[in-house]
Enzyme design. Structure first.
Site, short mmCIF file in Angstrom:
data_model
loop_
_atom_site.label_atom_id
_atom_site.label_comp_id
_atom_site.label_asym_id
_atom_site.label_seq_id
_atom_site.Cartn_x
_atom_site.Cartn_y
_atom_site.Cartn_z
N ILE A 196 45.34 28.30 -3.02
CA ILE A 196 44.20 28.24 -3.59
C ILE A 196 43.60 29.67 -3.71
O ILE A 196 42.84 29.79 -4.85
CB ILE A 196 43.21 27.32 -2.49
CG1 ILE A 196 43.84 26.01 -2.15
CG2 ILE A 196 41.57 27.48 -2.96
CD1 ILE A 196 43.07 25.27 -1.13
N PHE A 247 40.37 32.93 3.03
CA PHE A 247 41.23 31.65 2.58
C PHE A 247 42.49 31.74 3.84
O PHE A 247 43.32 30.74 4.26
CB PHE A 247 42.09 31.99 1.57
CG PHE A 247 41.07 31.79 0.04
CD1 PHE A 247 40.83 30.56 -0.35
CD2 PHE A 247 40.91 32.80 -0.76
CE1 PHE A 247 39.94 30.52 -1.44
CE2 PHE A 247 40.08 32.79 -1.60
CZ PHE A 247 39.60 31.71 -2.15
N SER A 267 37.29 22.48 5.61
CA SER A 267 38.08 21.32 4.99
C SER A 267 37.40 19.97 5.39
O SER A 267 36.90 19.73 6.58
CB SER A 267 39.65 21.28 6.07
OG SER A 267 40.05 19.86 5.92
N TYR A 302 44.71 21.87 13.52
CA TYR A 302 44.32 22.41 12.35
C TYR A 302 42.79 22.05 11.86
O TYR A 302 42.13 23.06 11.65
CB TYR A 302 45.28 21.85 11.15
CG TYR A 302 44.81 22.20 9.86
CD1 TYR A 302 44.59 23.41 9.53
CD2 TYR A 302 44.08 20.89 9.20
CE1 TYR A 302 44.17 23.60 7.97
CE2 TYR A 302 43.49 21.23 7.96
CZ TYR A 302 43.66 22.47 7.33
OH TYR A 302 43.02 22.63 5.83
N LYS A 353 39.22 24.45 11.87
CA LYS A 353 38.09 24.54 10.52
C LYS A 353 36.78 24.37 11.26
O LYS A 353 35.70 25.05 11.15
CB LYS A 353 38.50 23.52 9.68
CG LYS A 353 39.83 23.72 8.95
CD LYS A 353 39.80 25.01 8.23
CE LYS A 353 40.96 25.33 7.46
NZ LYS A 353 40.96 26.70 6.85
N ASN A 375 54.67 17.99 2.96
CA ASN A 375 53.89 16.97 3.71
C ASN A 375 53.17 16.37 2.88
O ASN A 375 52.75 15.11 3.24
CB ASN A 375 52.98 17.74 4.96
CG ASN A 375 53.99 18.50 5.99
OD1 ASN A 375 54.79 17.77 6.48
ND2 ASN A 375 53.56 19.66 6.33
C1 WQD Z 1 47.58 11.80 0.92
C2 WQD Z 1 48.03 10.22 0.89
C3 WQD Z 1 49.61 9.70 2.62
C4 WQD Z 1 52.97 12.09 1.42
C5 WQD Z 1 46.06 16.56 4.41
C6 WQD Z 1 45.34 17.57 5.22
C7 WQD Z 1 44.14 18.38 4.68
C8 WQD Z 1 44.36 18.72 3.43
C9 WQD Z 1 45.04 18.09 2.52
C10 WQD Z 1 45.42 21.14 3.95
C11 WQD Z 1 48.02 9.70 2.43
C12 WQD Z 1 50.28 9.58 1.58
C13 WQD Z 1 51.59 11.66 1.46
C14 WQD Z 1 53.92 11.10 1.04
C15 WQD Z 1 52.44 9.31 0.87
N1 WQD Z 1 45.24 19.94 3.87
N2 WQD Z 1 51.57 10.14 1.27
N3 WQD Z 1 53.78 9.87 0.89
O1 WQD Z 1 46.73 13.72 4.67
O2 WQD Z 1 44.80 13.28 2.94
O3 WQD Z 1 45.29 15.63 3.83
O4 WQD Z 1 46.29 17.38 3.27
O5 WQD Z 1 46.19 21.91 4.10
O6 WQD Z 1 43.52 18.90 5.57
O7 WQD Z 1 44.80 16.55 6.15
O8 WQD Z 1 46.95 14.52 2.11
O9 WQD Z 1 48.64 14.69 0.45
O10 WQD Z 1 49.18 14.39 2.84
O11 WQD Z 1 48.42 12.49 1.72
O12 WQD Z 1 52.16 8.14 0.75
O13 WQD Z 1 55.12 11.69 1.09
O14 WQD Z 1 49.36 10.44 0.33
O15 WQD Z 1 49.91 8.65 3.58
O16 WQD Z 1 47.52 8.42 2.26
P1 WQD Z 1 46.02 13.99 3.40
P2 WQD Z 1 48.21 13.98 1.83
#
Ligand code: WQD
Length: 341
Positions: A12, A80, A124, A148, A152, A197
């Site tokens: 970012i 950031f 966040s 985490y 925030k 992730n």
């Molecule tokens: C989105 C959707 C998963 C991976 C997190 C943090 C937030 C921010 C962004 C900071 C969900 C689904 C995911 C995969 C899937 N981060 N998914 N298969 O959880 O909304 O937010 O990241 O750095 O603070 O909490 O984002 O992209 O992980 O997930 O089906 O391999 O995609 O279950 O529904 P999330 P995400």
């Protein structure tokens, strides 16, 4: 204006650097590169044709901050820098609290000592916890689901208390929803270390053949297609929000909080289908059980940023999917070069 970006080499931060330079501002970066690469900053210079002043150092270390601030007169800082992996924060919470809180406190102390009392903070949407969307800035904050998110939440409180104690401070808290995509040049983007992730980087690595299969976590949520809904925002729209937030911080004192989201939610299936359609490919994918801790639905009420900052997200989900894949294709190993492997 001249702005200090802590963590400015991160995803970012580097996109915000481009937006600030394009808006005619100057940028000074402090980064310890524990989860980023100096190559990102060389590419920011390539995209903009402008210079970035760079310091390697740790934002928790007051001497490192003084080294920057003694040499670089800046008008404000954007903070950031921070540890940001939800799962990791559950495993090593003390490291998250120490790093993410110490860095904010050290930065504010050294800024104030240099007579600079303006900060924009990367918060966040996770601070809302499990509440009924759309998330509004004036909602009482919820119970956070991981260390985490608590960092925030706590940083927001620390900054609010700093304003109470000294009304000369100007603090802007930006609550990011789900940033995805990359600069349209494909030169900078998200460079996750290890197994991603988050959904979009995992999609990109699966499309590139680096992961065998994309696992979709749960289709039994109370949503139209059963998959979770999120407010995905193009990282360049998010970056441009920082330009407006800094310009606001220059003109006001006190504390203001803004959601940076589109105000629109898309399901996991919608994201996957859009990625396949706009990029004309098929992902190897399988729907599996829910991932623990996921909220069914989260999206912003984006009206306040539009009303007060005159900012709204302009790029579509199609743009996010096209630009994310463009970056991935051009940089299969992120910022790492062949010879680094
Ligand atoms: C989105 C959707 C998963 C991976 C997190 C943090 C937030 C921010 C962004 C900071 C969900 C689904 C995911 C995969 C899937 N981060 N998914 N298969 O959880 O909304 O937010 O990241 O750095 O603070 O909490 O984002 O992209 O992980 O997930 O089906 O391999 O995609 O279950 O529904 P999330 P995400």
């Amino acid at each position: 204006m001249r702005f200090l970006l802590t963590g400015g080499a991160g995803c970012i931060g580097s996109h915000a650097g481009v937006a600030l330079l394009n808006a005619g501002h100057e940028v000074v970066v402090l980064d310890n590169y524990i989860n980023s690469s100096p190559e990102a900053l060389r590419r920011v210079e390539k995209i903009t044709g402008k210079h970035v002043t760079v310091y390697e150092g740790d934002c928790c270390n007051e001497a490192d901050l003084d080294r920057v601030l003694d040499n670089e007169p800046v008008d404000a800082a954007v903070h950031f820098a921070g540890l940001k992996a939800v799962g990791e924060s559950v495993r090593i919470p003390l490291d998250y609290y120490r790093n993410n809180l110490d860095s904010t406190i050290a930065l504010c102390k050294r800024l104030a000592a240099h007579g600079i009392k303006r900060i924009v903070f990367s918060s966040s949407a996770t601070v809302y916890g499990d509440q009924q969307p759309p998330m509004r800035e004036d909602m009482p904050l919820g119970v956070c689901s991981c260390p985490y998110a608590w960092t925030k939440w706590m940083n927001e409180q620390i900054l609010r208390d700093a304003v109470v104690a000294d009304p000369e401070w100007s603090v802007v808290l930006l609550r990011y929803f789900n940033p995805v995509g990359a600069h349209e040049s494909g030169l900078i983007g998200e460079d996750p270390s290890g197994i991603p992730n988050n959904l979009m980087p995992f999609i990109c690595q699966t499309a590139a053949g680096m992961r065998e299969k994309l696992f979709l976590f749960g289709n039994d949520y109370p949503t139209p297609d059963g998959t979770c809904i999120r407010d995905y925002i193009h990282v360049m729209d998010l970056a441009e929000g920082h330009v407006k937030a800094l310009e606001y911080a220059i003109e006001h004192t006190g504390v203001e909080t803004f959601n940076l989201g589109t105000g629109e939610g898309y399901s996991v299936y919608q994201v996957v289908n859009t990625f396949e359609t706009v990029n004309n490919l098929q992902l190897n994918k399988e729907t599996v059980a829910r991932r623990p801790g996921d909220l069914p639905v989260s999206y912003a009420d984006a009206a306040k940023a539009q009303r007060v900052l005159g900012w709204h997200a302009r790029r579509s989900l199609e743009d996010m999917c096209r630009d994310a894949w463009h970056w991935q294709k051009l940089n299969p190993r992120g910022y790492r070069q062949e010879e680094d492997l």
